[in-house]
Design an enzyme around this catalytic site. Structure first.
Site, mmCIF file in Angstrom:
data_model
loop_
_atom_site.group_PDB
_atom_site.id
_atom_site.type_symbol
_atom_site.label_atom_id
_atom_site.label_comp_id
_atom_site.label_asym_id
_atom_site.label_seq_id
_atom_site.Cartn_x
_atom_site.Cartn_y
_atom_site.Cartn_z
ATOM 1 N N CYS A 253 0.835 -1.217 0.000
ATOM 2 C CA CYS A 253 0.000 0.000 0.000
ATOM 3 C C CYS A 253 0.869 1.266 0.000
ATOM 4 O O CYS A 253 1.443 1.622 -1.009
ATOM 5 C CB CYS A 253 -0.972 -0.022 1.176
ATOM 6 S SG CYS A 253 -2.349 1.145 0.971
ATOM 7 N N HIS B 130 -3.923 -5.302 0.593
ATOM 8 C CA HIS B 130 -3.456 -5.609 1.946
ATOM 9 C C HIS B 130 -3.399 -7.111 2.209
ATOM 10 O O HIS B 130 -4.253 -7.665 2.905
ATOM 11 C CB HIS B 130 -4.353 -4.922 2.979
ATOM 12 C CG HIS B 130 -4.139 -3.450 3.050
ATOM 13 N ND1 HIS B 130 -3.208 -2.866 3.889
ATOM 14 C CD2 HIS B 130 -4.699 -2.436 2.355
ATOM 15 C CE1 HIS B 130 -3.218 -1.554 3.714
ATOM 16 N NE2 HIS B 130 -4.110 -1.263 2.779
ATOM 17 N N GLU C 33 -1.508 -8.665 4.152
ATOM 18 C CA GLU C 33 -1.206 -8.976 5.556
ATOM 19 C C GLU C 33 -2.456 -9.325 6.357
ATOM 20 O O GLU C 33 -2.401 -10.059 7.352
ATOM 21 C CB GLU C 33 -0.458 -7.807 6.221
ATOM 22 C CG GLU C 33 -1.299 -6.618 6.639
ATOM 23 C CD GLU C 33 -1.768 -5.735 5.489
ATOM 24 O OE1 GLU C 33 -2.598 -4.839 5.725
ATOM 25 O OE2 GLU C 33 -1.300 -5.932 4.355
#
Length: 260
Positions: free
Chosen positions: A112, A220, A222
């Site tokens: 990001c 994202h 993660e």
């Protein structure tokens, strides 16, 4: 061999009347569990940080996402209250680490804001508040107190044929949780766009001729790194290259452990 260490970017956060250098737990856990590395948080000291010493101690760099945006003056843009907040200390630290990590050939995963930092560090530019531009999707997170709703998948991407990303996740469309207000306008030197959203916004990039894993994603991974196949493959590839880098640095240690 022992788990290699990875430097992790932090944000400058105001809490309890003072500034903290911190990052969200999900980045740390994804690095530890999905990539299988030991994450080390790096304070935003800017010019006071000895980047050489930091990168001497690690075998990879993880640039995290953030609420803040890259300061526009760094890529010839205009400062605007609508584009805030900014984090100049993060900029100063991440850009210094980026330049040296790429020079050294350290494995790099930029997420990001990290992707945007990577592009600007290579001389590229960003477009801000992209949701206000005709023809663009609204890539912002929904306003919800529920993190699962905020980080839910929003749109699909397709990796470019023959790209590094395609080698990891294939060429079929996949859904991603892309949450951001700014994006790449002009790619920087050596920045190769490997996937885009339906509106043309770059969602994944690689660094041309990089000596190690060097990728950035606008979404994202993660958040779902422990159960989403695409996120798992991305973090696993990063972790594998971090381990390969460590093995090249410490061949004697690897040989001893292999015999144990």
């Amino acid at each position: 061999m022992a788990r290699p260490c990875v430097a992790v970017a932090t944000d400058t956060v105001e809490f309890a009347g003072t500034e903290w250098f911190a990052t969200q737990r999900q980045y740390v856990m994804a690095a530890a569990r999905a990539a299988g590395v030991t994450p080390l948080l790096v304070p935003n000291l800017g010019k006071e940080l000895d980047c050489e010493a930091v990168l001497d101690a690690v075998d990879g760099l993880l640039l995290t996402g953030s609420v803040s945006n890259v300061y526009p003056a760094l890529y010839g843009g205009e400062v605007s209250p609508a584009n805030e907040p900014y984090d100049p200390a993060r900029d100063a630290t991440s850009f210094a680490l980026l330049e040296l990590a790429l020079k050294r050939g350290l494995p790099l995963l930029a997420i990001c804001r990290g992707l945007q930092e990577l592009n600007v560090a290579r001389g590229g530019t960003l477009q801000t508040e992209i949701q206000s531009i005709d023809g663009n999707l609204d890539h912002r997170a929904p306003q919800s107190p529920d993190r699962a709703e905020r980080f839910a998948v929003k749109h699909s991407i397709r990796a470019a044929p023959g790209s590094h990303l395609a080698g990891l996740i294939g060429n079929e469309p996949v859904m991603v949780n892309s949450l951001h207000r700014q994006a790449i306008a002009r790619p920087g030197s050596g920045i190769v766009v490997e996937a885009a959203a339906g509106d043309g916004i770059a969602e994944a990039v690689s660094v041309q001729d990089a000596r190690s894993f060097a990728m950035g994603v606008q979404w994202h991974p993660e958040f779902a790194a422990e159960n989403d196949p695409v996120s798992q493959k991305l973090f696993r590839a990063f972790g594998d290259d971090v381990r390969a880098h460590a093995a090249r640095r410490f061949p004697e240690q690897e040989a001893i452990q292999a015999k144990a």
